[in-house]
Design an enzyme around this catalytic site. Structure first.
Site, PDB file in Angstrom:
ATOM      1  N   CYS A 165       0.815  -1.225   0.000  1.00 30.63           N
ATOM      2  CA  CYS A 165       0.000   0.000   0.000  1.00 30.63           C
ATOM      3  C   CYS A 165       0.848   1.275   0.000  1.00 30.63           C
ATOM      4  O   CYS A 165       0.326   2.366  -0.232  1.00 30.63           O
ATOM      5  CB  CYS A 165      -0.951   0.004   1.190  1.00 30.63           C
TER       6      CYS A 165
ATOM      7  N   HIS B  56      -3.309   7.401   1.869  1.00 35.29           N
ATOM      8  CA  HIS B  56      -3.707   6.040   1.497  1.00 35.29           C
ATOM      9  C   HIS B  56      -5.058   5.775   2.145  1.00 35.29           C
ATOM     10  O   HIS B  56      -5.283   6.129   3.303  1.00 35.29           O
ATOM     11  CB  HIS B  56      -2.653   5.046   1.993  1.00 35.29           C
TER      12      HIS B  56
ATOM     13  N   ASN C 226     -10.092  -0.191   0.133  1.00 31.20           N
ATOM     14  CA  ASN C 226      -8.634  -0.063   0.120  1.00 31.20           C
ATOM     15  C   ASN C 226      -8.102  -0.687  -1.178  1.00 31.20           C
ATOM     16  O   ASN C 226      -8.161  -1.905  -1.339  1.00 31.20           O
ATOM     17  CB  ASN C 226      -8.074  -0.779   1.357  1.00 31.20           C
TER      18      ASN C 226
HETATM   19  O1  UT7 Z   1      -3.655  -0.933   3.694  1.00 32.02           O
HETATM   20  C1  UT7 Z   1      -2.868  -1.575   4.647  1.00 32.02           C
HETATM   21  C2  UT7 Z   1      -3.182  -1.100   5.945  1.00 32.02           C
HETATM   22  N1  UT7 Z   1      -4.373  -1.742   6.499  1.00 32.02           N
HETATM   23  C3  UT7 Z   1      -5.020  -1.102   7.423  1.00 32.02           C
HETATM   24  O2  UT7 Z   1      -4.691   0.005   7.724  1.00 32.02           O
HETATM   25  C4  UT7 Z   1      -6.134  -1.800   8.165  1.00 32.02           C
HETATM   26  C5  UT7 Z   1      -5.954  -1.505   9.622  1.00 32.02           C
HETATM   27  N2  UT7 Z   1      -6.921  -2.142  10.506  1.00 32.02           N
HETATM   28  C6  UT7 Z   1      -8.228  -1.823  10.480  1.00 32.02           C
HETATM   29  O3  UT7 Z   1      -8.670  -1.028   9.672  1.00 32.02           O
HETATM   30  C7  UT7 Z   1      -9.109  -2.431  11.531  1.00 32.02           C
HETATM   31  O4  UT7 Z   1      -8.323  -3.088  12.484  1.00 32.02           O
HETATM   32  C8  UT7 Z   1     -10.162  -3.424  10.957  1.00 32.02           C
HETATM   33  C9  UT7 Z   1     -11.216  -2.645  10.195  1.00 32.02           C
HETATM   34  C10 UT7 Z   1      -9.483  -4.438  10.055  1.00 32.02           C
HETATM   35  C11 UT7 Z   1     -10.866  -4.172  12.086  1.00 32.02           C
HETATM   36  O5  UT7 Z   1     -11.487  -3.267  12.961  1.00 32.02           O
HETATM   37  P1  UT7 Z   1     -11.309  -3.407  14.533  1.00 32.02           P
HETATM   38  O6  UT7 Z   1     -12.122  -2.354  15.135  1.00 32.02           O
HETATM   39  O7  UT7 Z   1      -9.833  -3.392  14.817  1.00 32.02           O
HETATM   40  O8  UT7 Z   1     -11.972  -4.806  14.823  1.00 32.02           O
HETATM   41  P2  UT7 Z   1     -11.318  -6.142  15.420  1.00 32.02           P
HETATM   42  O9  UT7 Z   1     -10.424  -6.783  14.407  1.00 32.02           O
HETATM   43  O10 UT7 Z   1     -10.763  -5.863  16.768  1.00 32.02           O
HETATM   44  O11 UT7 Z   1     -12.600  -7.070  15.566  1.00 32.02           O
HETATM   45  C12 UT7 Z   1     -13.665  -6.727  16.476  1.00 32.02           C
HETATM   46  C13 UT7 Z   1     -14.791  -7.750  16.309  1.00 32.02           C
HETATM   47  C14 UT7 Z   1     -14.290  -9.190  16.361  1.00 32.02           C
HETATM   48  O12 UT7 Z   1     -15.277  -9.959  17.020  1.00 32.02           O
HETATM   49  P3  UT7 Z   1     -15.064 -10.433  18.538  1.00 32.02           P
HETATM   50  O13 UT7 Z   1     -13.803 -11.254  18.531  1.00 32.02           O
HETATM   51  O14 UT7 Z   1     -14.924  -9.165  19.334  1.00 32.02           O
HETATM   52  O15 UT7 Z   1     -16.302 -11.211  18.837  1.00 32.02           O
HETATM   53  C15 UT7 Z   1     -14.252  -9.605  14.914  1.00 32.02           C
HETATM   54  O16 UT7 Z   1     -14.432 -11.000  14.732  1.00 32.02           O
HETATM   55  O17 UT7 Z   1     -15.398  -7.588  15.034  1.00 32.02           O
HETATM   56  C16 UT7 Z   1     -15.441  -8.868  14.365  1.00 32.02           C
HETATM   57  N3  UT7 Z   1     -15.348  -8.615  12.939  1.00 32.02           N
HETATM   58  C17 UT7 Z   1     -16.419  -8.410  12.149  1.00 32.02           C
HETATM   59  N4  UT7 Z   1     -17.745  -8.353  12.428  1.00 32.02           N
HETATM   60  C18 UT7 Z   1     -18.580  -8.103  11.401  1.00 32.02           C
HETATM   61  C19 UT7 Z   1     -14.226  -8.563  12.168  1.00 32.02           C
HETATM   62  N5  UT7 Z   1     -14.573  -8.324  10.887  1.00 32.02           N
HETATM   63  C20 UT7 Z   1     -15.923  -8.223  10.863  1.00 32.02           C
HETATM   64  C21 UT7 Z   1     -16.848  -7.969   9.837  1.00 32.02           C
HETATM   65  N6  UT7 Z   1     -18.166  -7.913  10.155  1.00 32.02           N
HETATM   66  N7  UT7 Z   1     -16.491  -7.753   8.548  1.00 32.02           N
END
Ligand code: UT7
Length: 319
Positions: free
Chosen positions: A113, A246, A276
């Site tokens: 990225c 980005h 993204n």
């Molecule tokens: O381009 C390269 C750089 N990439 C990035 O910058 C991405 C950086 N990271 C992010 O944008 C975020 O970390 C994410 C959007 C990927 C995830 O958001 P988050 O607020 O950090 O969520 P999390 O991974 O901590 O997950 C929270 C909950 C989990 O459930 P439990 O374990 O709390 O029950 C996940 O399983 O959300 C769940 N979850 C979802 N729920 C519904 C993860 N993905 C989804 C989904 N829909 N698509």
């Protein structure tokens, strides 16, 4: 003193749009979750017969047209991509063939990225050192082919597309400063580790990401490099007309803008409709805002990106 300056911009998005509602039919997710955690509402997906070089070609034609430059006047092509058509040859040489300009040097940059800022900084170096006069710099990706469509943690985040600029020699800046960084110690939190060996693929062929770890790293790294780039160029935060970041997550974009004390009105955001698009996201956002008239000649822009590796960087320029 020789500088490099963006002569024109172009971009291309595949026709097929995949909304959050469509994704919610495939995996356990919801529009509400995706929008509130990322800001993404839809993403474009390449047709089965479209490769990264096809997207790159269509974006390049638009950039050449807006620059008023013929393909035959280019003396270098750099393509930033992490989803090449094949292991080799690189997308840049395939693009060169499509543009019909045999002989022009062409190579790919693999910095995920952060690829476009790496490619732009490289092109700037070529022009400033007198090794090139007109460089086509492209960011193009078909991220949809790296995704595990049953993994809701990653498949909702990415999209396909391409953006391009023609960078040309100029007596006036142009690019004011470019700063790149990398830290391979963080390579495991964002990767696609598949390898081709002995006629087969070994290792997981899907994008893997530890989202929260990437999020934390990205916010700090982007704020730090933006600050250092401005300090080294002697440009004040208040002098930035547009931040062109980005497009990975709206919350990351907002916190970088906050760190730079920039109101969101000065930030180009294309994430909601594109997701993204990795190396394509910055030139896509740039072209979008140039064409809708927000970005004007003479304005000061800060471009910044971060991706797997980890790699990250910023380019400060006068448009
Ligand atoms: O381009 C390269 C750089 N990439 C990035 O910058 C991405 C950086 N990271 C992010 O944008 C975020 O970390 C994410 C959007 C990927 C995830 O958001 P988050 O607020 O950090 O969520 P999390 O991974 O901590 O997950 C929270 C909950 C989990 O459930 P439990 O374990 O709390 O029950 C996940 O399983 O959300 C769940 N979850 C979802 N729920 C519904 C993860 N993905 C989804 C989904 N829909 N698509």
């Amino acid at each position: 003193m020789t500088y490099s300056r963006i002569l024109g911009t172009g971009s291309y998005l595949p026709e097929q749009l995949m909304t959050n509602a469509m994704l919610a039919q495939r995996v356990e997710t919801s529009d509400e979750w995706i929008v509130s955690r990322t800001g993404i509402r839809a993403r474009h997906i390449a047709a089965d017969d479209q490769k990264t070089s096809d997207l790159a070609y269509l974006a390049s034609l638009k950039a050449l047209e807006s620059a008023g430059v013929q393909a035959g006047e280019l003396d270098l092509i750099i393509v930033a991509t992490t989803t090449p058509d094949m292991v080799f040859p690189g997308v840049a040489t395939i693009l060169q063939e499509k543009l019909g300009i045999p002989g022009v040097p062409a190579f790919d940059v693999q910095a995920v990225c952060a690829g476009f800022v790496y490619a732009l900084a490289t092109a700037n170096g070529y022009i400033k050192s007198g090794m090139a006069k007109r460089v086509l710099v492209v960011g193009a990706e078909v991220m949809s082919r790296l995704l595990d469509w049953s993994d809701r943690r990653t498949c909702v985040l990415f999209g396909d597309g391409a953006g391009a600029v023609v960078l040309g020699e100029s007596a006036e800046p142009g690019i004011l400063h470019a700063k790149l960084a990398a830290d391979g110690r963080y390579r495991d939190i964002l990767k696609t580790e598949a390898q081709i060996a002995d006629g087969g693929v070994s290792g997981a062929p899907f994008l893997h990401m530890d989202g929260p770890a990437v999020f934390k790293f990205a916010v700090k790294a982007l704020s730090d490099i933006a600050e250092k780039t401005l300090a080294e160029a002697g440009v004040a935060q208040a002098d930035i007309d547009w931040l062109v970041p980005h497009q990975a997550n709206l919350r990351i974009i907002e916190s970088t803008a906050k760190h730079l004390k920039l109101p969101m009105e000065k930030v180009i955001v294309t994430l909601p409709e594109q997701g993204n698009t990795s190396a394509a996201s910055i030139p896509l956002a740039l072209d979008h805002a140039v064409r809708d008239g927000r970005i004007q000649r003479g304005q000061t822009l800060l471009l910044e990106g971060i991706g797997g590796g980890f790699t990250w960087g910023a380019v400060l320029l006068r448009f």
